[in-house]
Scaffold this motif. Structure first.
Motif, short mmCIF file in Angstrom:
data_model
loop_
_atom_site.label_atom_id
_atom_site.label_comp_id
_atom_site.label_asym_id
_atom_site.label_seq_id
_atom_site.Cartn_x
_atom_site.Cartn_y
_atom_site.Cartn_z
N SER A 126 0.82 -1.21 0.00
CA SER A 126 0.00 0.00 0.00
C SER A 126 0.86 1.26 0.00
CB SER A 126 -0.94 -0.01 1.21
OG SER A 126 -0.20 0.08 2.42
N ASN A 127 2.04 1.21 0.62
CA ASN A 127 2.92 2.37 0.66
C ASN A 127 3.62 2.63 -0.68
OD1 ASN A 127 2.38 3.00 3.34
ND2 ASN A 127 4.02 1.73 4.14
N ILE A 128 3.95 1.55 -1.39
CA ILE A 128 4.71 1.68 -2.64
C ILE A 128 3.80 1.95 -3.83
CG2 ILE A 128 6.27 0.44 -4.21
CD1 ILE A 128 7.56 1.29 -1.61
N LEU A 129 2.53 1.53 -3.75
CA LEU A 129 1.62 1.59 -4.90
C LEU A 129 1.55 2.97 -5.57
CD1 LEU A 129 -0.01 -0.63 -6.20
CD2 LEU A 129 -2.00 0.10 -4.89
N PRO A 130 1.41 4.07 -4.83
CA PRO A 130 1.34 5.38 -5.51
C PRO A 130 2.60 5.72 -6.31
CG PRO A 130 0.63 5.56 -3.21
CD PRO A 130 1.25 4.21 -3.36
N PHE A 131 3.77 5.33 -5.78
CA PHE A 131 5.03 5.57 -6.51
C PHE A 131 5.07 4.75 -7.80
CE2 PHE A 131 6.06 6.24 -1.99
CZ PHE A 131 6.49 7.56 -2.04
N ARG A 132 4.57 3.51 -7.72
CA ARG A 132 4.58 2.65 -8.90
C ARG A 132 3.77 3.25 -10.03
NH1 ARG A 132 0.79 -2.44 -9.72
NH2 ARG A 132 -0.58 -0.63 -10.04
N GLU A 133 2.58 3.78 -9.71
CA GLU A 133 1.71 4.31 -10.75
C GLU A 133 2.38 5.46 -11.51
OE1 GLU A 133 -0.92 2.86 -11.67
OE2 GLU A 133 -1.04 1.45 -10.00
N ILE A 134 3.09 6.32 -10.77
CA ILE A 134 3.76 7.46 -11.41
C ILE A 134 4.92 7.00 -12.28
CG2 ILE A 134 5.20 9.49 -10.97
CD1 ILE A 134 2.32 10.10 -10.56
N PHE A 135 5.79 6.16 -11.72
CA PHE A 135 7.01 5.80 -12.45
C PHE A 135 6.75 4.84 -13.62
CE2 PHE A 135 9.00 7.35 -8.50
CZ PHE A 135 9.98 8.17 -9.04
N THR A 136 5.74 3.95 -13.50
CA THR A 136 5.45 3.07 -14.64
C THR A 136 4.90 3.88 -15.82
OG1 THR A 136 3.31 2.56 -13.62
CG2 THR A 136 5.04 0.92 -13.41
N SER A 137 4.25 5.01 -15.53
CA SER A 137 3.78 5.85 -16.63
C SER A 137 4.97 6.37 -17.45
CB SER A 137 2.95 7.01 -16.10
OG SER A 137 3.73 7.90 -15.32
N PHE A 138 6.08 6.68 -16.80
CA PHE A 138 7.28 7.12 -17.52
C PHE A 138 7.84 5.99 -18.40
CE2 PHE A 138 7.46 10.35 -14.11
CZ PHE A 138 7.59 11.47 -14.90
N PHE A 139 7.69 4.74 -17.92
CA PHE A 139 8.17 3.62 -18.73
C PHE A 139 7.42 3.55 -20.06
CE2 PHE A 139 7.13 -0.72 -20.07
CZ PHE A 139 8.37 -1.11 -20.53
N PHE A 140 6.09 3.61 -20.00
CA PHE A 140 5.30 3.50 -21.22
C PHE A 140 5.52 4.71 -22.12
CE2 PHE A 140 2.68 1.00 -18.12
CZ PHE A 140 2.99 -0.23 -18.66
N VAL A 141 5.71 5.87 -21.54
CA VAL A 141 6.02 7.07 -22.33
C VAL A 141 7.36 6.91 -23.04
CG1 VAL A 141 6.59 9.54 -22.20
CG2 VAL A 141 4.62 8.66 -20.94
N SER A 142 8.37 6.39 -22.33
CA SER A 142 9.70 6.22 -22.93
C SER A 142 9.67 5.23 -24.09
CB SER A 142 10.70 5.75 -21.86
OG SER A 142 10.43 4.43 -21.45
N ILE A 143 8.81 4.21 -24.00
CA ILE A 143 8.68 3.25 -25.11
C ILE A 143 8.07 3.95 -26.32
CG2 ILE A 143 7.49 1.15 -25.87
CD1 ILE A 143 9.77 0.63 -23.91
#
Length: 665
Positions: free
Chosen positions: A262-279
């Motif tokens: 639950s603590n890490i989930l908000p960070f994951r949502e933000i940073f995974t968006s950068f992954f898909f953008v970079s692709i």
């Protein structure tokens, strides 16, 4: 003072908000929106980003956090259960895809080294996209979800040996076998670190951290563990994603995994968006338009080859055709690790600039299609499996060394149990205790083989097929219990059962309350949500701690269940059937079977005319079961005896009061 990366982050997040908002209004997948954001902001679009390398670093963090959370939601015990899936399924999928794609490329006049390397690239699927989509759909723990996860884990492991083999394909290898042996040793070292950390180090460390009650320290400790293990695997030459998954597994063995998630989930949502953008930034729109016909052909070929090989892998693992097709649909795209591997190929001149652009275009198209394919995967899998099986489908049984017949007895008035997890096993145990005949339908071939050897009446098959349900006499059953983890498959099974029989009583176990209305609408008679029953168990134990009388707790929980289930049943808008109308008309009436334990002479061993049960308790006795005899002729002279089972009709509170009287010794 100007910070370049801050400007890039602002541009990407601002543009992503606009694009994703538009995509949500059009009901299009968010992942596709992030890819489009990358295309617009990238060097082949409007060139809004100054340094793509900074965005790639943020993207790597996103992949790390995604795999870290998936590892925390898994466990070493679950990983051990799917070890055969990882080794056998992963080997068939990766090397089967490499062989077919290399053969196709060689036929298109590429040299052998280039053809095999392209096979390396296209054989890999997208861990980040597939696992996120399965997680969002709640299918990560479904049968096909576990196969997909196992194969993706194998791909993450095998990407390093593929990198080491790349120089061999270009003729520039230098003692490759020694490097492979060294990599094996490193892999064993990482496994040892994970096992020791999960069992001895991390639980004790997190216990000390939790005792401080410092939220900041807890989050810091979780993130530190994640990045330390990831750094370790990266230092050893293994993939970052594999290290993050291993870090998640370490924490999953402690009681703090849910809080950590639950603590890490908000960070994951933000940073995974950068992954898909970079692709998305990698796509050259001009090249895509100029060569679109060829790119489309290669994309279709990639889809078919990878989907077929992955389906074959699941079939070899003895999963039903429908589940195998779901695996194939999940793994047809080209993955993010292929981009990393492609850089190695460019270094060793195994990819020309033109071939690289073809590879990028095909990869990004397959990634863009993936959300749509998975959104409709259940429907596609059901349609294809039914068409392929047709009327000639033979029901498959898992054979064993025991002489158990392949045909079950011609059962009637039995229970059909679909799924043999914890819930299914408990239903079977209760049926055995009550001497009620039952049969089990299960899709895990290993479970089927093991349980048949133990004498369980279990068959291998997918319950979404009406032919299989007919074979186990669903039309003659009294109750069907659906106890599986796949919510979409559950709905299809309910519909399949209802095609065969309108009268059989369907009881469904589901995870969440919000899944109940749809299951009722399709045809379920009772839906038991785990989260609701868990809440009842919690407040029951709270009331026990406050020394509330047991009978009052039971009455309260019974009332809560009745009120809530009646309310939840009404969500689907009612049912026009006669049975449903009767249930609504008699909603204040309960029919119950009660065993007599009391020795109260005002109830037993006296004629009913003298017991005055109707006057005293406002209930009516309609039948009595005495040993093996069933007494239906109930009159004024009938006498009740101790150990009888009486069938009574009355209002719920009256039946409850009478039942308590019968328990008193």
């Amino acid at each position: 003072m100007q910070i370049p990366i801050l400007e890039d982050v602002v541009i990407i997040l601002g543009l992503a908000v606009v694009v994703i908002l538009l995509f949500q209004k059009l009901k299009l997948p968010s992942i596709l929106g992030f890819l489009i954001t990358g295309v617009i902001a990238g060097p082949h679009g409007l060139s809004l980003i100054g340094d793509i390398h900074n965005i790639e670093i943020l993207a790597e963090i996103g992949v790390i956090l995604l795999l870290f959370i998936i590892g925390m939601e898994f466990s070493l015990r679950q990983l051990a259960i799917i070890k055969r899936t990882i080794l056998v399924g992963g080997t068939i999928q990766v090397f089967g895809s490499i062989i077919l794609i290399a053969a196709l490329m060689w036929l298109l006049n590429n040299n052998l080294g280039e053809s095999i390397f392209l096979g390396f690239l296209i054989a890999l699927s997208s861990t980040a996209i597939v696992l996120k989509l399965l997680q969002d759909k709640g299918e990560i723990n479904s049968p096909h979800g576990k196969v997909v996860l196992g194969i993706l884990i194998f791909q993450d492991i095998v990407v390093v040996p593929l990198m080491l083999l790349t120089p061999l394909l270009s003729g520039e290898a230098d003692n490759i076998w020694m490097e492979l042996l060294l990599m094996l040793v490193k892999g064993l070292l990482v496994i040892a670190v994970v096992l020791i950390g999960a069992r001895y180090i991390v639980p004790k460390l997190l216990y000390q951290v939790a005792q401080t009650r410092s939220k900041e320290l807890f989050i810091l400790s979780i993130v530190a563990i994640c990045f330390m293990v990831t750094w370790l695997t990266s230092s050893l030459g293994l993939s970052l994603a594999l290290g993050a998954f291993m870090a998640g597994l370490i924490i999953s063995e402690s009681e703090y995994s849910y809080q950590a998630t639950s603590n890490i989930l908000p960070f994951r949502e933000i940073f995974t968006s950068f992954f898909f953008v970079s692709i998305g930034m990698l796509l050259d729109i001009t090249f895509l338009i100029q060569h679109f016909p060829f790119i489309l052909i290669f994309t279709v070929a990639t889809f078919l080859i990878k989907a077929l090989v992955a389906t074959l892998a699941a079939r070899v693992l003895q999963y039903p055709l429908r589940s195998a097709i779901l695996v194939g649909i999940s793994l047809f795209q080209v993955g993010e690790f292929a981009f990393i591997l492609s850089n190695t190929g460019i270094t060793y001149k195994l990819l020309t600039p033109e071939t690289y652009q073809y590879f990028l275009s095909v990869s990004l198209l397959t990634m863009a299609i993936t959300p749509f394919a998975l959104q409709h995967s259940q429907r596609i899998a059901s349609m294809v499996s039914l068409r392929l099986s047709g009327k000639h489908e033979k029901i498959l049984f898992e054979t064993s060394d025991t002489n158990i017949p392949e045909q079950l007895p011609d059962l009637e008035d039995h229970i059909v149990i679909i799924g043999f997890g914890i819930n299914g096993r408990n239903v079977a145990k209760a049926a055995r205790f009550a001497h009620i005949p039952y049969t089990i339908l299960e899709m895990n071939a290993v479970t089927v083989k093991h349980e048949r050897q133990r004498g369980e009446p279990i068959l291998f098959g997918d319950a979404v097929h009406t032919m299989i349900l007919s074979h186990i006499n669903v039309h003659k059953a009294r109750v069907v219990v659906i106890a599986i983890s796949d919510p979409d498959a559950t709905k299809r099974i309910i519909a399949a059962v209802r095609q065969i029989s309108e009268k059989v009583h369907i009881i469904v176990r589901t995870r969440f309350v919000n899944e109940m209305a749809e299951n009722y609408r399709i045809g379920a008679d009772e839906v038991i949500p785990e989260e609701f029953e868990t809440s009842i168990e919690i407040f029951t134990r709270v009331l026990v701690k406050y020394l509330m009388p047991r009978d009052e707790i039971e009455h309260f929980t019974q009332q809560i269940r009745a009120d809530n289930y009646d309310m939840l049943r009404s969500l689907h808008g009612g049912d026009s059937s006669t049975v449903q109308n009767l249930r609504e008309d008699l909603q204040d009436i309960e029919v119950a079977s009660l065993r007599i334990y009391t020795d109260d002479k005002s109830i037993i061993e006296v004629p009913l005319s003298e017991a005055h049960l109707r006057t005293r308790f406002n209930i009516t006795i309609v039948a009595i079961k005495r040993k093996s005899e069933t007494i239906l002729d109930i009159n004024a002279h009938t006498k009740l005896k101790q150990a009888d089972v009486v069938y009574v009709v009355g209002k719920p509170e009256d039946v409850y009061r009478f039942g308590n009287m019968l328990k008193e010794g």
